[in-house]
Design a protein around this motif. Sequence first.
Motif, PDB file in Angstrom:
ATOM      1  N   ASP A 227       0.840  -1.207   0.000  1.00  0.00           N
ATOM      2  CA  ASP A 227       0.000   0.000   0.000  1.00  0.00           C
ATOM      3  C   ASP A 227       0.869   1.249   0.000  1.00  0.00           C
ATOM      4  O   ASP A 227       2.103   1.167   0.005  1.00  0.00           O
ATOM      5  N   MET A 228       0.210   2.404  -0.015  1.00  0.00           N
ATOM      6  CA  MET A 228       0.943   3.664  -0.110  1.00  0.00           C
ATOM      7  C   MET A 228       1.753   3.961   1.137  1.00  0.00           C
ATOM      8  O   MET A 228       2.813   4.599   1.061  1.00  0.00           O
ATOM      9  N   GLY A 287     -11.004   5.064 -16.395  1.00  0.00           N
ATOM     10  CA  GLY A 287     -11.787   6.240 -16.027  1.00  0.00           C
ATOM     11  C   GLY A 287     -11.710   6.602 -14.565  1.00  0.00           C
ATOM     12  O   GLY A 287     -12.214   7.654 -14.155  1.00  0.00           O
ATOM     13  N   GLU A 288     -11.076   5.758 -13.743  1.00  0.00           N
ATOM     14  CA  GLU A 288     -10.999   6.018 -12.303  1.00  0.00           C
ATOM     15  C   GLU A 288      -9.748   6.808 -11.937  1.00  0.00           C
ATOM     16  O   GLU A 288      -8.714   6.741 -12.623  1.00  0.00           O
ATOM     17  N   ARG A 289      -9.848   7.525 -10.828  1.00  0.00           N
ATOM     18  CA  ARG A 289      -8.687   8.219 -10.266  1.00  0.00           C
ATOM     19  C   ARG A 289      -7.840   7.219  -9.486  1.00  0.00           C
ATOM     20  O   ARG A 289      -8.344   6.495  -8.620  1.00  0.00           O
ATOM     21  N   LYS A 371      -8.666   5.617  -2.948  1.00  0.00           N
ATOM     22  CA  LYS A 371      -9.447   5.609  -1.724  1.00  0.00           C
ATOM     23  C   LYS A 371      -8.866   4.659  -0.671  1.00  0.00           C
ATOM     24  O   LYS A 371      -8.673   5.027   0.486  1.00  0.00           O
ATOM     25  N   THR A 372      -8.611   3.426  -1.065  1.00  0.00           N
ATOM     26  CA  THR A 372      -8.122   2.429  -0.097  1.00  0.00           C
ATOM     27  C   THR A 372      -6.621   2.496   0.096  1.00  0.00           C
ATOM     28  O   THR A 372      -6.098   1.985   1.072  1.00  0.00           O
TER      29      THR A 372
END
Length: 377
Positions: A227-228, A287-289, A371-372
């Motif tokens: 993850d980030m 199409g998603e960020r 988001k996640t």
Amino acid sequence: MSALNIRHVNKTFGSTQVLKDISLAIDSGEFLILVGPSGCGKSTLMNTIAGLEPVTSGEIRIGDEDVTWHTPSERDIAMVFQSYALYPSMNVRQNISFGLEMRKMPKAQREEAVSRVAELLQITPLLDRKPSQLSGGQRQRVAMGRALAREPQIYLFDEPLSNLDAKLRVEMRTEIKKLHQRLGTTIVYVTHDQIEAMTLADRIAVMRDGEILQLGTPHEVYNDPVDMFVAGFMGSPSMNFLPVTLVSHAGASGYALQVHDEEQGEVALTLPWPVERDTQELSARVGERLILGLRPEHFLEDDAIQETSGEGTRLEVTATVVEPTGADTLLQAWLGGNEITARLGPKSRVVAGDRVALRADLSRAVLFDEKTQRRLA
């Protein structure tokens, strides 16, 4: 040496849960490092292993023995703290042998143990000195010698180098690695310094808010972060994060990434996503960020690549800050309205204000869900 197994350990202080269902299996002879920001629970986990803090629930096993409710003296572990905790009135020899004397070890065996660890740690000439006559690095060697003389099943190191200056910290880091290679000891080591974690560990457990986010080799946690948070925490300078939208590549197969200038509210540039990195999950994200992650070393000066190779995606940026470090040069610049850090070669002659041609190696980039913050590709 013995293996260490931690199974579903929880720890609460009042209404605050500090450790949340921690499970770890540490092999005999393995060097495991617990790393994370201050307050993440790594020292609390270390204290539960040592028996200094009782667990709220769960199980701790050393070898085949359940030691969950054993006292520290019953666990056959040795601990080295960030404070050297040496007895000021005793000389080095007495500091090393004191614990052995308390365990009723015969004098001849104590002297043999002191000689062995003193030679191993190269502190034989210091045996008759008091702690006040030693440097910080020498005191830390004595603290390590006191632990090594015991020959316990497991060694616990709680930020042992944090009180040393930068040069000495590097030297002691090397000494600890050599020591582990010679002795093959089982070590659990706590630090907030991710450089220590990367250079010393067989495996790293990255912690945040009482949980283990990722457990893996240094290569795995650095190159394949889950993850980030892990991606940003491991690495110095940390990973660059750019807000992007995944789109179908116009006139070609695969996808592209539109990099957003958040301040201007517009698409600043478009980067091609490598076709070989396409996954089934990405096809559902068009199409998603998303968030694009690029490490500083994923950028190269265009001059550093043969013109015929075409390696990487060519970009132009304006240097805002240049930091020569000797071994390399760190460049801070604006890319599509986002500040990035690039790691350039030591021969780079870039100065602040220069327009710089870079190539970004997107084959090594990672994508995260905005988001996640979990990794997608």
